[in-house]
Design an enzyme around this catalytic site. Structure first.
Site, PDB file in Angstrom:
ATOM      1  CG  ASP A 136      -0.322   0.036   2.537  1.00 24.84           C
ATOM      2  OD1 ASP A 136       0.546   0.904   2.755  1.00 24.84           O
ATOM      3  OD2 ASP A 136      -0.674  -0.779   3.404  1.00 24.84           O
ATOM      4  NE  ARG A 137      -1.653   7.054  -1.415  1.00 25.60           N
ATOM      5  CZ  ARG A 137      -1.709   7.494  -2.659  1.00 25.60           C
ATOM      6  NH1 ARG A 137      -0.685   8.166  -3.163  1.00 25.60           N
ATOM      7  NH2 ARG A 137      -2.779   7.270  -3.402  1.00 25.60           N
TER       8      ARG A 137
END
Length: 236
Positions: free
Chosen positions: A102-103
């Site tokens: 994820d980011r």
């Protein structure tokens, strides 16, 4: 495969654009001799603007993903493809991430255009260990290793318990976690289940492959020895 199609599939341009590159003399052999679209030459002998042709289909790369990038081609913000040569996102077959980070997660990310290899790595049957390091908002309470390793921990909205996971305490608020599955935001949700919050998360290794000192934002292609290392540390 015709040279025009080969070069276009590697993302250098449409077939029409690549045909124009041939007419402009931009495609040569290793000695600098101009090539023509119907020439039959080995892949590693082709040069585009004097540079070796990108690797053929079957490319596998290791990227040290920084925080702030997403594993997507559609996100309006920064994406991992921004860290690669622009033509890499135009390759056919497509260059895909092997799973996702994820980011807000950094660390080891694999990318490949080999669908069979991607499936082999991500298949639950592979049981490839993935090792992460987390820093936490609060002190560890002491029973997390038992909870994570029990094989009975249920995450919110899940219908099956997690496979046993390993936890090594590195400090009051630091831990190393080893998983053999990859559910959505799994580590963040695991710590949430025991009343804590992950502040930073980095993937250190996948199978027997680690970052090997690669700096954040950098990448390198993997060779056959690297591929073998991926599968050299299956759980069992």
């Amino acid at each position: 495969m015709k040279l025009v199609k080969l070069i276009a599939n590697l993302g250098y341009g449409s077939r029409k654009q690549v045909a124009l590159m041939f007419r402009e003399g931009r495609i040569t052999d290793a000695a600098g001799e101009v090539l023509y679209a119907d020439d039959a030459v080995p892949h590693d002998a082709v040069r585009v603007d004097g540079e070796p042709l990108d690797p053929p289909q079957g490319l596998l790369i290791l990227l040290h993903k920084p925080v702030g990038y997403t594993c997507s081609t559609k996100d309006p913000g920064r994406v991992v493809y921004d860290l690669l040569p622009p033509r890499y996102r135009l390759r056919d077959p497509v260059l895909s991430t092997v799973g996702r980070l994820d980011r807000d997660t950094s660390g080891l990310l694999l990318m490949t255009d080999d669908g069979a290899l991607l499936h082999r790595i991500t298949s639950p049957r592979a049981q490839l260990p993935k090792v992460y390091e987390a820093t936490l908002a609060d002190d560890l309470r002491g029973d997390e290793a038992d909870v994570f390793g029990s094989g009975t921990l249920m995450l919110e909205s899940e219908k099956t318990p997690l496979a046993p996971a390993g936890l090594e305490v590195l400090g009051a608020r630091r831990a190393r976690i080893t998983l053999v599955e990859g559910r959505y935001h799994q580590i963040r949700r695991m710590f949430a289940a025991v009343g804590n919050h992950v502040q930073t998360l980095e993937r250190l290794s996948l199978g027997g492959l680690d970052l090997g000192g690669l700096e954040a934002g950098r990448w390198r292609p993997l060779d056959e020895a690297d591929r073998a290392r991926i599968f050299g540390a299956a759980a069992g």
